[in-house]
Design a protein around this motif. Sequence first.
Motif, short mmCIF file in Angstrom:
data_model
loop_
_atom_site.label_atom_id
_atom_site.label_comp_id
_atom_site.label_asym_id
_atom_site.label_seq_id
_atom_site.Cartn_x
_atom_site.Cartn_y
_atom_site.Cartn_z
N ASN A 156 4.63 -4.13 -9.03
CA ASN A 156 4.14 -4.05 -10.40
C ASN A 156 2.62 -4.01 -10.46
OD1 ASN A 156 6.71 -4.13 -11.57
ND2 ASN A 156 6.75 -6.36 -11.43
N PRO A 157 2.07 -3.40 -11.51
CA PRO A 157 0.61 -3.36 -11.66
C PRO A 157 0.00 -4.76 -11.55
CG PRO A 157 1.65 -2.01 -13.34
CD PRO A 157 2.75 -2.76 -12.63
N GLY A 158 -1.07 -4.85 -10.76
CA GLY A 158 -1.77 -6.12 -10.59
C GLY A 158 -1.16 -7.09 -9.60
N ALA A 159 0.03 -6.78 -9.11
CA ALA A 159 0.69 -7.66 -8.14
C ALA A 159 0.15 -7.40 -6.74
CB ALA A 159 2.20 -7.46 -8.17
N HIS A 160 0.16 -8.43 -5.92
CA HIS A 160 -0.32 -8.31 -4.55
C HIS A 160 0.76 -7.69 -3.65
CE1 HIS A 160 -3.88 -11.31 -4.58
NE2 HIS A 160 -3.76 -10.70 -5.74
N ALA A 161 0.38 -6.64 -2.96
CA ALA A 161 1.27 -6.05 -1.95
C ALA A 161 1.12 -6.83 -0.65
CB ALA A 161 0.94 -4.58 -1.73
N THR A 162 -0.10 -7.23 -0.34
CA THR A 162 -0.39 -8.10 0.80
C THR A 162 -1.56 -9.00 0.43
OG1 THR A 162 -1.99 -6.61 1.87
CG2 THR A 162 0.30 -6.36 2.51
N GLU A 163 -1.63 -10.12 1.11
CA GLU A 163 -2.69 -11.09 0.88
C GLU A 163 -3.41 -11.34 2.20
OE1 GLU A 163 -4.94 -13.59 -1.41
OE2 GLU A 163 -3.11 -12.70 -2.23
N PRO B 114 -3.25 0.12 -11.77
CA PRO B 114 -2.77 0.03 -13.15
C PRO B 114 -1.41 0.69 -13.39
CG PRO B 114 -4.65 1.52 -12.99
CD PRO B 114 -4.52 0.85 -11.67
N ASP B 115 -1.02 1.63 -12.55
CA ASP B 115 0.28 2.27 -12.71
C ASP B 115 1.31 1.72 -11.74
OD1 ASP B 115 -0.65 4.00 -14.72
OD2 ASP B 115 -1.46 5.38 -13.23
N GLY B 116 0.98 0.64 -11.06
CA GLY B 116 1.88 0.07 -10.06
C GLY B 116 1.78 0.84 -8.76
N LEU B 117 2.69 0.51 -7.86
CA LEU B 117 2.64 1.05 -6.52
C LEU B 117 4.05 1.17 -5.97
CD1 LEU B 117 0.56 1.66 -4.19
CD2 LEU B 117 0.75 -0.75 -3.58
N THR B 118 4.35 2.31 -5.39
CA THR B 118 5.61 2.49 -4.68
C THR B 118 5.26 2.79 -3.24
OG1 THR B 118 6.68 3.37 -6.66
CG2 THR B 118 7.77 3.80 -4.56
N THR B 119 5.87 2.05 -2.32
CA THR B 119 5.56 2.24 -0.90
C THR B 119 6.83 2.38 -0.07
OG1 THR B 119 5.57 -0.12 -0.32
CG2 THR B 119 3.47 0.80 -1.10
N PHE B 120 6.67 3.00 1.08
CA PHE B 120 7.69 2.97 2.11
C PHE B 120 7.25 1.86 3.05
CE2 PHE B 120 8.89 4.10 6.47
CZ PHE B 120 10.26 4.05 6.33
N ALA B 121 8.10 0.89 3.27
CA ALA B 121 7.75 -0.28 4.08
C ALA B 121 8.61 -0.35 5.33
CB ALA B 121 7.94 -1.55 3.26
N LEU B 122 7.97 -0.73 6.41
CA LEU B 122 8.64 -0.84 7.70
C LEU B 122 8.22 -2.15 8.35
CD1 LEU B 122 10.46 0.98 9.51
CD2 LEU B 122 8.38 1.80 10.58
N SER B 123 9.18 -3.00 8.66
CA SER B 123 8.86 -4.29 9.28
C SER B 123 8.38 -4.09 10.71
CB SER B 123 10.08 -5.20 9.29
OG SER B 123 11.02 -4.75 10.26
N SER B 124 7.69 -5.09 11.21
CA SER B 124 7.21 -5.05 12.59
C SER B 124 8.37 -4.91 13.57
CB SER B 124 6.40 -6.32 12.89
OG SER B 124 5.95 -6.31 14.21
N LEU B 125 9.42 -5.66 13.33
CA LEU B 125 10.59 -5.63 14.20
C LEU B 125 11.22 -4.23 14.24
CD1 LEU B 125 12.46 -7.37 15.98
CD2 LEU B 125 13.80 -7.84 13.93
N ALA B 126 11.39 -3.63 13.08
CA ALA B 126 11.98 -2.28 13.00
C ALA B 126 11.06 -1.26 13.66
CB ALA B 126 12.25 -1.91 11.56
N PHE B 127 9.76 -1.38 13.40
CA PHE B 127 8.82 -0.43 13.97
C PHE B 127 8.81 -0.49 15.49
CE2 PHE B 127 4.60 0.91 15.37
CZ PHE B 127 4.53 2.17 14.80
N ALA C 18 -6.61 -7.81 5.08
CA ALA C 18 -7.07 -7.38 3.76
C ALA C 18 -6.06 -7.80 2.69
CB ALA C 18 -7.24 -5.86 3.73
N THR C 19 -6.56 -7.85 1.46
CA THR C 19 -5.70 -8.04 0.31
C THR C 19 -5.53 -6.68 -0.36
OG1 THR C 19 -6.38 -10.33 -0.04
CG2 THR C 19 -5.50 -9.17 -1.95
N VAL C 20 -4.30 -6.33 -0.69
CA VAL C 20 -3.99 -5.06 -1.35
C VAL C 20 -3.28 -5.39 -2.65
CG1 VAL C 20 -2.75 -2.88 -1.17
CG2 VAL C 20 -3.82 -3.87 0.87
N VAL C 21 -3.84 -4.90 -3.77
CA VAL C 21 -3.31 -5.18 -5.10
C VAL C 21 -2.94 -3.86 -5.77
CG1 VAL C 21 -3.82 -6.19 -7.36
CG2 VAL C 21 -4.75 -7.24 -5.28
N ALA C 22 -1.74 -3.79 -6.32
CA ALA C 22 -1.27 -2.58 -7.00
C ALA C 22 -2.17 -2.23 -8.17
CB ALA C 22 0.17 -2.76 -7.47
#
Length: 139
Positions: free
Chosen positions: A37-44, A97-110, A91-95
């Motif tokens: 969602n807009p303004g939400a943290h993707a990573t901290e 104003p239009d939000g963010l859609t990502t393809f995510a891959l865990s370390s284990l899967a990668f 780094a901190t990554v914050v979505a």
Amino acid sequence: MSHESLPQFLAKVDLFAGLSKETLSDLISRGTTLTINPGAHATEQGSADAGLQVVLEGSAEVSVNGVDRAPLGPGDAFGEISLVDGLPRSATVVAGPDGLTTFALSSLAFMAVVRANPDVAEALLKGLAARVRLLESQG
């Protein structure tokens, strides 16, 4: 990305460019799509979670130690450093104003894909080297 399929889109991302269709399909089958969602943290920064995310749609603001960095948009990736070294997020990554859609891959899967397909490791190393060179050129 709405006009492209996920495999077509990811094949254009520098970290995945040149991978075979089979390897890319394997990566995709191990990942997931996230909506932030807009303004939400993707990573901290400093968090222990690891994993790679590729921006599919939207934008994100990036900060390191409170200093803003270049924003992210479709095709940009984040989390690749923690993915490789397993250390906390740098780094901190914050979505945006239009939000963010990502393809995510865990370390284990990668890492499972890397062990089975060394070309994935080569692509990642080239991508990381390019980022180091860019940072060095910025002084």
